[in-house]
Design a protein around this motif. Structure first.
Motif, short mmCIF file in Angstrom:
data_model
loop_
_atom_site.label_atom_id
_atom_site.label_comp_id
_atom_site.label_asym_id
_atom_site.label_seq_id
_atom_site.Cartn_x
_atom_site.Cartn_y
_atom_site.Cartn_z
N HIS B 130 56.66 -24.26 -40.94
CA HIS B 130 56.79 -24.01 -39.50
C HIS B 130 55.54 -24.40 -38.72
O HIS B 130 55.53 -24.31 -37.50
CB HIS B 130 57.14 -22.54 -39.25
N GLU B 131 54.52 -24.85 -39.43
CA GLU B 131 53.27 -25.23 -38.78
C GLU B 131 53.49 -26.37 -37.78
O GLU B 131 54.00 -27.43 -38.15
CB GLU B 131 52.29 -25.71 -39.84
N GLY B 132 53.14 -26.13 -36.54
CA GLY B 132 53.20 -27.20 -35.55
C GLY B 132 54.58 -27.50 -35.00
O GLY B 132 54.73 -28.42 -34.19
N VAL B 133 55.60 -26.77 -35.43
CA VAL B 133 56.95 -27.09 -34.93
C VAL B 133 57.48 -26.03 -33.97
O VAL B 133 58.58 -26.19 -33.42
CB VAL B 133 57.98 -27.28 -36.07
N MET B 134 56.72 -24.95 -33.76
CA MET B 134 57.22 -23.86 -32.93
C MET B 134 57.18 -24.24 -31.45
O MET B 134 56.27 -24.94 -31.01
CB MET B 134 56.37 -22.62 -33.15
N VAL B 135 58.17 -23.76 -30.70
CA VAL B 135 58.23 -24.00 -29.25
C VAL B 135 58.28 -22.63 -28.58
O VAL B 135 59.10 -21.79 -28.95
CB VAL B 135 59.48 -24.82 -28.87
N ASP B 136 57.41 -22.43 -27.60
CA ASP B 136 57.30 -21.11 -26.97
C ASP B 136 58.37 -20.94 -25.88
O ASP B 136 58.06 -20.90 -24.69
CB ASP B 136 55.89 -20.93 -26.40
N ALA B 137 59.62 -20.86 -26.29
CA ALA B 137 60.71 -20.62 -25.33
C ALA B 137 61.65 -19.63 -26.01
O ALA B 137 61.99 -19.79 -27.18
CB ALA B 137 61.43 -21.92 -25.02
N PRO B 138 62.09 -18.61 -25.28
CA PRO B 138 62.90 -17.57 -25.91
C PRO B 138 64.30 -18.06 -26.27
O PRO B 138 64.73 -19.11 -25.81
CB PRO B 138 62.99 -16.49 -24.82
N SER B 139 65.00 -17.29 -27.09
CA SER B 139 66.40 -17.60 -27.40
C SER B 139 67.20 -17.58 -26.11
O SER B 139 66.96 -16.72 -25.24
CB SER B 139 66.96 -16.57 -28.39
N PRO B 140 68.15 -18.49 -25.94
CA PRO B 140 68.86 -18.62 -24.66
C PRO B 140 69.99 -17.60 -24.48
O PRO B 140 70.60 -17.57 -23.42
CB PRO B 140 69.43 -20.03 -24.74
N CYS B 141 70.26 -16.79 -25.50
CA CYS B 141 71.29 -15.76 -25.36
C CYS B 141 70.99 -14.67 -26.39
O CYS B 141 70.10 -14.82 -27.22
CB CYS B 141 72.70 -16.32 -25.56
N GLU B 142 71.77 -13.61 -26.31
CA GLU B 142 71.62 -12.53 -27.29
C GLU B 142 71.74 -13.08 -28.70
O GLU B 142 72.61 -13.90 -28.97
CB GLU B 142 72.73 -11.49 -27.04
N ARG B 143 70.88 -12.65 -29.60
CA ARG B 143 70.87 -13.18 -30.97
C ARG B 143 72.14 -12.77 -31.73
O ARG B 143 72.87 -11.88 -31.29
CB ARG B 143 69.62 -12.68 -31.68
N PRO B 144 72.43 -13.40 -32.85
CA PRO B 144 73.65 -13.10 -33.60
C PRO B 144 73.74 -11.61 -33.92
O PRO B 144 72.77 -11.01 -34.39
CB PRO B 144 73.50 -13.91 -34.89
N ARG B 145 74.89 -11.03 -33.64
CA ARG B 145 75.10 -9.59 -33.88
C ARG B 145 75.43 -9.33 -35.33
O ARG B 145 76.04 -10.17 -36.00
CB ARG B 145 76.27 -9.10 -33.03
N ARG B 146 75.08 -8.14 -35.78
CA ARG B 146 75.55 -7.67 -37.07
C ARG B 146 76.99 -7.21 -36.88
O ARG B 146 77.27 -6.38 -36.02
CB ARG B 146 74.67 -6.50 -37.55
N ILE B 147 77.91 -7.77 -37.66
CA ILE B 147 79.32 -7.43 -37.50
C ILE B 147 79.67 -6.35 -38.52
O ILE B 147 79.44 -6.53 -39.73
CB ILE B 147 80.21 -8.68 -37.70
N ALA B 148 80.23 -5.25 -38.04
CA ALA B 148 80.57 -4.14 -38.94
C ALA B 148 81.72 -4.53 -39.85
O ALA B 148 82.52 -5.41 -39.52
CB ALA B 148 80.95 -2.91 -38.10
N ALA B 149 81.80 -3.86 -41.00
CA ALA B 149 82.87 -4.13 -41.96
C ALA B 149 84.24 -4.04 -41.28
O ALA B 149 84.44 -3.23 -40.37
CB ALA B 149 82.78 -3.13 -43.11
N VAL B 150 85.15 -4.88 -41.72
CA VAL B 150 86.52 -4.87 -41.21
C VAL B 150 87.35 -4.07 -42.21
O VAL B 150 87.41 -4.42 -43.39
CB VAL B 150 87.04 -6.32 -41.05
#
Lengths: 242, 242
Positions: B130-150
């Protein structure tokens, strides 16, 4: 008379199977895409025909491949129409790799259907569509064979679902081929070098239809028949794996 | 620090469903293709990792689309990594149409696996990648949710076949999504405007495995769970159709 049309394709990741080579269905799909592009370019694509309630219907097709191209490889398709008769137009294809070797050949036969009557379109119209687009070069391989009825009992059943259908809500050609490959021993697909596919399309299958798939191992080919719930043959495919 | 990577895509015919718009699975596939391309370009693609018996494994992903792009339309994907922790790297995406409007957003979370031990890879290695590849911009939406068991009983069974698998002989992400869509009423897919998909991947399914698919309609989402023959959860998908 005119010249053959030329299209470039690349085997991108979604075209390949687990062997990291293009799948048989992807190659057929690319060839049909070239047919659609050329018809569009020459002014008789499905967009123009749809305005008059007409459409091209694929009735037979054969594809010969000397090898399955690898992921990310590129190739060229030449396509042309040499002749048509009262009922069908024959479109030819060659596939050439970047060293200039022809590694694939295909022939497709198309009917023009009047969707309001479900009957073949007027012959004069067919003649007018073909004016000035014919190329005087023969088909590059034996034309699509008539595949005899497959007599066996059904091996598999399949209900036509969302991910199978095209814009007409008919099962698409790629899925017909994929499901046939799904029935083959996976080793045969892994060791596949060359292939010849013949397809005969008799009737469409629609969203929700329940199809039966019958298989018959013949000499050096494997023949498949999709049947409707009423037992009518919808599509036959013959696969020669070499 | 570096810049976001930019890729152009076109919704070609094989990407669309019967509505002549890109399918949900195609859009996810394009987004994953951008991830693969960017990792490759930056020197930590699966090709380089495979030499050390390592690989990226997708653990979670979400995709939000404000509309499904039409056949032949083009769009741009920006993708970047902002952060990683001991176990996972987070890759972000935005999708922008040719009028410059952002119509889609996605976030994916990846683990690096050592295939010889089936354990997460060394943290220092992850840091070096990850060295040198990071971009300082936040995720553009809510991150992936944990989906409860079906909790429901299985609605469908499916044996993993040839046309489902990728080069690892695992069921591919597109097929997971397609089969979920196949269970929805087709009207919902026809009338679909916007969508949010969340995916949690727990275990791979392999060629020949027989999967059960369970469905649970929740508030404004539909949750799906793929289970192995032993009843273990393999993958959960939540679909919010708007």
């Amino acid at each position: 008379m005119t010249e053959k049309s030329i299209f470039r394709y690349k085997v991108d990741p979604r075209r390949v199977d687990f062997t990291e080579r293009a799948s048989i269905s992807s190659m057929c799909d690319i060839i049909l895409e070239a047919a659609g592009e050329d018809a569009y370019k020459r002014g008789f694509g499905i967009d123009v025909l749809a305005e008059r309630n007409l459409g091209w219907v694929l009735s037979r097709m054969c594809v010969e491949l000397d090898y399955m191209p690898a992921e990310y490889s590129e190739f060229t398709i030449h396509t042309w129409i040499r002749d048509y008769n009262r009922l069908a137009s024959t479109r030819n294809f060659t596939l050439t790799d970047d060293e200039g070797r022809m590694f694939g050949r295909a022939v497709s036969q198309w009917c023009m259907l009047d969707f309001s009557t479900r009957m073949p379109a007027d012959v004069n119209l067919l003649a007018r569509m073909h004016e000035g687009v014919m190329v005087d070069a023969p088909s590059p391989c034996e034309r699509p064979r008539r595949i005899a009825a497959v007599g066996s009992e059904p091996t598999a059943k399949h209900r036509v679902v969302y991910s199978d259908i095209d814009f007409n809500r008919h099962m698409n050609t790629m899925r017909y081929i994929d499901m046939v490959c799904d029935l083959l021993p996976i080793d045969e697909l892994e060791q596949l070098n060359a292939v010849r596919v013949d397809m005969n399309f008799m009737r469409e299958s629609r969203y929700g239809d329940v199809l039966s798939l019958c298989v018959d191992r013949r000499d050096d080919a494997c023949a498949f028949e999709y049947r409707s719930g009423e037992g009518e043959a919808l599509c036959r495919i013959s696969l020669e794996l070499r």
